[in-house]
Write a protein that holds these residues in place. Structure first.
Motif, PDB file in Angstrom:
ATOM      1  N   ASP A 230      -2.182   1.937   2.743  1.00  0.00           N
ATOM      2  CA  ASP A 230      -1.180   1.827   3.802  1.00  0.00           C
ATOM      3  C   ASP A 230       0.100   1.123   3.349  1.00  0.00           C
ATOM      4  OD1 ASP A 230      -2.417  -0.669   3.646  1.00  0.00           O
ATOM      5  OD2 ASP A 230      -2.346  -1.024   5.803  1.00  0.00           O
ATOM      6  N   ARG A 231       0.102   0.569   2.139  1.00  0.00           N
ATOM      7  CA  ARG A 231       1.294  -0.103   1.590  1.00  0.00           C
ATOM      8  C   ARG A 231       1.843   0.626   0.365  1.00  0.00           C
ATOM      9  NH1 ARG A 231       0.765  -4.541  -0.575  1.00  0.00           N
ATOM     10  NH2 ARG A 231       2.865  -5.209  -0.096  1.00  0.00           N
TER      11      ARG A 231
ATOM     12  N   ASP B  47      -1.646  -6.221  -3.090  1.00  0.00           N
ATOM     13  CA  ASP B  47      -2.721  -6.836  -2.308  1.00  0.00           C
ATOM     14  C   ASP B  47      -3.605  -7.697  -3.200  1.00  0.00           C
ATOM     15  OD1 ASP B  47      -2.576  -5.444   0.521  1.00  0.00           O
ATOM     16  OD2 ASP B  47      -2.121  -3.935  -1.001  1.00  0.00           O
TER      17      ASP B  47
ATOM     18  N   VAL C 101      -2.591  -1.916  -4.887  1.00  0.00           N
ATOM     19  CA  VAL C 101      -1.781  -1.764  -3.689  1.00  0.00           C
ATOM     20  C   VAL C 101      -2.572  -0.874  -2.730  1.00  0.00           C
ATOM     21  CG1 VAL C 101       0.385  -0.900  -2.716  1.00  0.00           C
ATOM     22  CG2 VAL C 101       0.383  -2.010  -4.965  1.00  0.00           C
TER      23      VAL C 101
ATOM     24  N   THR D  70       5.456   0.633  -1.114  1.00  0.00           N
ATOM     25  CA  THR D  70       6.056  -0.434  -1.928  1.00  0.00           C
ATOM     26  C   THR D  70       6.148  -0.034  -3.399  1.00  0.00           C
ATOM     27  OG1 THR D  70       3.929  -1.540  -2.349  1.00  0.00           O
ATOM     28  CG2 THR D  70       5.165  -2.239  -0.384  1.00  0.00           C
TER      29      THR D  70
END
Length: 188
Positions: free
Chosen positions: A89-90, A104, A86, A93
């Motif tokens: 910037d994510r 990702d 991941v 989640t």
């Protein structure tokens, strides 16, 4: 991996009631129980995870997680990829119990008993929910198929084998030597 019952639709709420000493996945409401992976599967995954973790942490790109870690796509789709990435910037989640939404990058090592599950069913699932890059690792063939997201599907970009070095469009500068990944200390 064996489907428990085909005539029922299981939900995430049902999934949470299952014993924690076994591994399960939900795909389109079908519940699958997964046996423990073979030792060589674990060795291969550990090598990939180590190399990914070293690269991602050095570059401060995000977080690497490994199974068992739930990825919650919907109340009918919850899976446990072997390895996932991941991006920084994510990272929001990543929740306490699961990763909510698509990682990702997802890495799955094939099970000899049901390779079509990762090649077809999970490939479509990962494409549907927006995974950007998917590696299908075949420990027996000593190969890694690299798939990338294009037009809503995950399409094969390259298949690495033999003495090749995998490079990732998602992780610029990352290199993974297949001879290192598929080295089997049990047989040496």
């Amino acid at each position: 991996m064996t489907s428990i019952r085909q005539d029922l639709k299981f939900t995430y709420e049902d999934y949470l009631l299952l014993p924690e000493d076994k591994r399960y996945e939900l795909v389109d409401g079908d519940l699958y129980m997964m046996p423990s992976p073979r030792t060589y599967h674990q060795i291969v995954c550990a090598q990939i995870e180590l190399k990914l973790r070293q690269f991602v942490e050095k570059k401060k790109l995000g977080i690497i997680l490994h199974a068992p870690c739930d990825v919650y796509f919907s109340r009918y789709d919850v899976v446990q990829p072997d390895i996932l990435f991941v991006a920084h910037d994510r990272r929001g989640t990543i929740k306490e119990r699961y990763v909510q939404g698509p990682p990702d990058l997802v890495v799955e090592a094939l099970s000899p008993s049901e390779p079509e599950r990762d090649r077809e069913i999970k490939r479509k699932l990962y494409a549907r929910y927006g995974v950007l890059e998917y590696w299908i690792v075949d420990p027996d063939a000593k190969s890694i198929e690299l798939l990338v997201r294009r037009l809503g599907a995950l399409s094969t970009l390259l298949t690495f084998m033999g003495k090749e070095t995998l490079t990732s469009p998602l992780l610029k500068g990352f290199k993974l030597s297949l001879p290192i990944v598929f080295k089997n200390p049990i047989r040496e």
